[in-house]
Design a protein around this motif. Structure first.
Motif, mmCIF file in Angstrom:
data_model
loop_
_atom_site.group_PDB
_atom_site.id
_atom_site.type_symbol
_atom_site.label_atom_id
_atom_site.label_comp_id
_atom_site.label_asym_id
_atom_site.label_seq_id
_atom_site.Cartn_x
_atom_site.Cartn_y
_atom_site.Cartn_z
ATOM 1 N N HIS A 5 -7.221 5.068 11.062
ATOM 2 C CA HIS A 5 -7.028 4.151 9.926
ATOM 3 C C HIS A 5 -5.612 4.254 9.339
ATOM 4 O O HIS A 5 -5.081 3.277 8.813
ATOM 5 C CB HIS A 5 -8.055 4.419 8.829
ATOM 6 N N PHE A 6 -5.026 5.464 9.406
ATOM 7 C CA PHE A 6 -3.647 5.612 8.911
ATOM 8 C C PHE A 6 -2.706 4.777 9.768
ATOM 9 O O PHE A 6 -1.836 4.073 9.251
ATOM 10 C CB PHE A 6 -3.203 7.085 8.952
ATOM 11 N N HIS A 14 0.808 -1.211 0.000
ATOM 12 C CA HIS A 14 0.000 0.000 0.000
ATOM 13 C C HIS A 14 0.846 1.268 0.000
ATOM 14 O O HIS A 14 0.613 2.190 -0.778
ATOM 15 C CB HIS A 14 -0.978 0.018 1.183
ATOM 16 N N HIS A 63 -9.772 9.587 -1.166
ATOM 17 C CA HIS A 63 -9.488 8.347 -0.424
ATOM 18 C C HIS A 63 -8.856 8.647 0.951
ATOM 19 O O HIS A 63 -9.365 8.149 1.971
ATOM 20 C CB HIS A 63 -8.621 7.461 -1.322
ATOM 21 N N TYR A 105 -3.964 -11.697 -1.870
ATOM 22 C CA TYR A 105 -5.388 -11.991 -1.664
ATOM 23 C C TYR A 105 -5.803 -13.292 -2.343
ATOM 24 O O TYR A 105 -6.634 -14.033 -1.838
ATOM 25 C CB TYR A 105 -6.253 -10.817 -2.130
ATOM 26 N N TYR A 119 -13.129 -9.283 0.705
ATOM 27 C CA TYR A 119 -13.623 -8.740 -0.561
ATOM 28 C C TYR A 119 -14.785 -9.537 -1.149
ATOM 29 O O TYR A 119 -15.311 -9.160 -2.188
ATOM 30 C CB TYR A 119 -12.482 -8.676 -1.586
ATOM 31 N N GLN A 164 -16.390 0.749 0.697
ATOM 32 C CA GLN A 164 -14.939 0.553 0.550
ATOM 33 C C GLN A 164 -14.663 -0.702 -0.263
ATOM 34 O O GLN A 164 -13.864 -0.686 -1.195
ATOM 35 C CB GLN A 164 -14.282 0.371 1.928
ATOM 36 N N PHE A 195 -8.881 10.746 -6.702
ATOM 37 C CA PHE A 195 -8.877 9.658 -5.703
ATOM 38 C C PHE A 195 -7.822 9.909 -4.624
ATOM 39 O O PHE A 195 -8.046 9.639 -3.442
ATOM 40 C CB PHE A 195 -8.599 8.338 -6.433
ATOM 41 N N LYS A 232 -13.197 -5.953 7.425
ATOM 42 C CA LYS A 232 -12.484 -4.717 7.767
ATOM 43 C C LYS A 232 -13.020 -3.552 6.945
ATOM 44 O O LYS A 232 -12.847 -2.403 7.325
ATOM 45 C CB LYS A 232 -10.982 -4.880 7.605
ATOM 46 N N PHE A 233 -13.653 -3.840 5.804
ATOM 47 C CA PHE A 233 -14.174 -2.766 4.954
ATOM 48 C C PHE A 233 -15.691 -2.699 5.000
ATOM 49 O O PHE A 233 -16.371 -3.731 5.061
ATOM 50 C CB PHE A 233 -13.748 -2.984 3.498
ATOM 51 N N TRP A 267 -0.184 -7.326 -3.942
ATOM 52 C CA TRP A 267 -1.573 -7.223 -3.460
ATOM 53 C C TRP A 267 -2.413 -8.369 -4.041
ATOM 54 O O TRP A 267 -3.110 -9.085 -3.316
ATOM 55 C CB TRP A 267 -2.156 -5.862 -3.885
ATOM 56 N N TYR A 319 -12.676 -0.383 -3.699
ATOM 57 C CA TYR A 319 -11.327 -0.939 -3.819
ATOM 58 C C TYR A 319 -11.274 -2.009 -4.910
ATOM 59 O O TYR A 319 -10.271 -2.148 -5.599
ATOM 60 C CB TYR A 319 -10.852 -1.513 -2.478
ATOM 61 N N ASN A 330 2.804 1.731 -3.151
ATOM 62 C CA ASN A 330 1.843 2.084 -4.190
ATOM 63 C C ASN A 330 1.440 3.558 -4.081
ATOM 64 O O ASN A 330 1.393 4.273 -5.082
ATOM 65 C CB ASN A 330 0.612 1.185 -4.035
HETATM 66 C C1 HEM Z 1 -1.608 9.593 0.113
HETATM 67 C C2 HEM Z 1 -2.048 8.489 -0.342
HETATM 68 C C3 HEM Z 1 -2.855 7.447 0.393
HETATM 69 C C4 HEM Z 1 -3.247 7.369 1.708
HETATM 70 C C5 HEM Z 1 -2.979 8.362 2.832
HETATM 71 C C6 HEM Z 1 -4.020 6.138 1.848
HETATM 72 C C7 HEM Z 1 -4.598 5.667 3.026
HETATM 73 C C8 HEM Z 1 -5.213 4.432 3.177
HETATM 74 C C9 HEM Z 1 -5.695 3.870 4.415
HETATM 75 C C10 HEM Z 1 -5.618 4.578 5.762
HETATM 76 C C11 HEM Z 1 -6.227 2.652 4.160
HETATM 77 C C12 HEM Z 1 -6.860 1.702 5.189
HETATM 78 C C13 HEM Z 1 -8.258 1.317 4.884
HETATM 79 C C14 HEM Z 1 -9.191 2.468 4.839
HETATM 80 O O1 HEM Z 1 -9.277 3.213 5.821
HETATM 81 O O2 HEM Z 1 -9.879 2.620 3.808
HETATM 82 C C15 HEM Z 1 -6.091 2.407 2.742
HETATM 83 C C16 HEM Z 1 -6.490 1.261 2.078
HETATM 84 C C17 HEM Z 1 -6.405 1.054 0.729
HETATM 85 N N1 HEM Z 1 -5.886 1.944 -0.186
HETATM 86 FE FE1 HEM Z 1 -4.976 3.710 0.224
HETATM 87 N N2 HEM Z 1 -4.077 5.507 0.628
HETATM 88 C C18 HEM Z 1 -3.369 6.285 -0.283
HETATM 89 C C19 HEM Z 1 -3.188 6.023 -1.620
HETATM 90 C C20 HEM Z 1 -3.757 4.964 -2.291
HETATM 91 C C21 HEM Z 1 -3.671 4.744 -3.721
HETATM 92 C C22 HEM Z 1 -2.959 5.662 -4.690
HETATM 93 C C23 HEM Z 1 -4.366 3.597 -3.991
HETATM 94 C C24 HEM Z 1 -4.633 2.874 -5.294
HETATM 95 C C25 HEM Z 1 -4.307 3.230 -6.451
HETATM 96 C C26 HEM Z 1 -4.871 3.093 -2.745
HETATM 97 C C27 HEM Z 1 -5.611 1.945 -2.629
HETATM 98 C C28 HEM Z 1 -6.018 1.398 -1.437
HETATM 99 C C29 HEM Z 1 -6.626 0.086 -1.324
HETATM 100 C C30 HEM Z 1 -6.950 -0.869 -2.488
HETATM 101 C C31 HEM Z 1 -6.841 -0.137 0.031
HETATM 102 C C32 HEM Z 1 -7.389 -1.418 0.650
HETATM 103 C C33 HEM Z 1 -6.203 -2.310 1.020
HETATM 104 C C34 HEM Z 1 -6.569 -3.798 1.085
HETATM 105 O O3 HEM Z 1 -6.902 -4.374 0.040
HETATM 106 O O4 HEM Z 1 -6.481 -4.389 2.168
HETATM 107 N N3 HEM Z 1 -4.492 3.935 -1.740
HETATM 108 N N4 HEM Z 1 -5.474 3.508 2.171
#
Ligand code: HEM
Length: 209
Positions: A193-194, A15, A180, A68, A77, A121, A176, A116-117, A64, A125, A18
């Motif tokens: 969450h962070f 994550h 997001h 999964y 999911y 979400q 996004f 968790k989601f 990723w 996702y 990415n």
């Molecule tokens: C500054 C950039 C980002 C921050 C601060 C951030 C923050 C977070 C946090 C805190 C979560 C935990 C779950 C939630 O609360 O929803 C999460 C999950 C997730 N984020 Fe990000 N995110 C960032 C960028 C991105 C980008 C660029 C992508 C995709 C292109 C992305 C895709 C996802 C996905 C798919 C999950 C779920 C993880 C899983 O499958 O378990 N995030 N993100």
């Protein structure tokens, strides 16, 4: 409060790598597509960096995906079998984000290891990771070497079509990257969450655990 282990290590590494990569892709993408808007690097360096990070992100995606695919965590999911229930849960969640949260109402979603989601979400996702990200990678690879991939580009309708799709998805990700993290800041504290995405552990109320 209880601590629940919700984000396994490979997902956390994927994550943050990415996220960093996408920010770099968006910034270099703006410089390449909108000439003159920002000038952080030379044009040539922006293209080289965009291509190199793009390849790293493609490899990283499989961390990723394969995690999964071969883990029982895929249950986070799996869709709700009853579509009406799924849409009702999504609607409840939208109402919370758009109204309830401002009235101090509790979050309708309760976190557990395999949930968790919330419904929104989980759906978002999956659309991002199984549709938009792969299309973006695929069109990016085609644009990386238009001579070599000319036949594939032609099949898809030509360079203009491939480029337009790539730029439209880029615009989606440019939005996004703000929406997001905003939604991710709506835990029981803004940083909950962070922190969970760093440590792996989500803190949940006792009755939720
Ligand atoms: C500054 C950039 C980002 C921050 C601060 C951030 C923050 C977070 C946090 C805190 C979560 C935990 C779950 C939630 O609360 O929803 C999460 C999950 C997730 N984020 Fe990000 N995110 C960032 C960028 C991105 C980008 C660029 C992508 C995709 C292109 C992305 C895709 C996802 C996905 C798919 C999950 C779920 C993880 C899983 O499958 O378990 N995030 N993100």
């Amino acid at each position: 409060m209880h601590r629940l282990y919700v984000h396994p290590l490979p997902i956390r590494i994927w994550h943050w790598l990415n996220a960093l990569g996408f920010i770099t892709m968006i910034v270099t993408g703006i410089q390449i597509r909108y000439i003159g808007l920002i000038n952080l690097l030379s044009f040539r360096s922006a293209v080289l960096l965009h291509n190199a990070i793009g390849l790293v992100l493609i490899g990283n995606f499989f961390v990723w995906f394969l995690f999964y695919l071969f883990s029982d965590k895929i249950r986070v999911y799996l869709p709700e079998l009853n579509p009406m229930k799924h849409f009702a849960a999504s609607f409840r969640q939208m109402k919370f984000y758009g109204y309830g949260i401002f009235k101090g109402q509790p979050n309708p979603h309760h976190v557990s290891v395999y949930h968790k989601f919330n419904a929104l979400q989980s759906m978002t996702y999956q659309i991002v990771m199984l549709l938009l990200v792969p299309i973006q990678f695929f069109t990016g690879v085609l644009l990386w070497d238009v001579d070599r991939f000319q036949p594939a580009i032609n099949v898809l309708g030509g360079l203009r079509v491939v480029d337009t799709v790539h730029v439209l998805i880029f615009i989606f990700f440019a939005g996004f990257i703000f929406i997001h993290p905003y939604l991710a800041s709506l835990g029981h504290t803004w940083s909950a969450h962070f922190k969970a995405m760093i440590t792996g552990y989500e803190e949940v109320e006792d009755e939720e655990a």
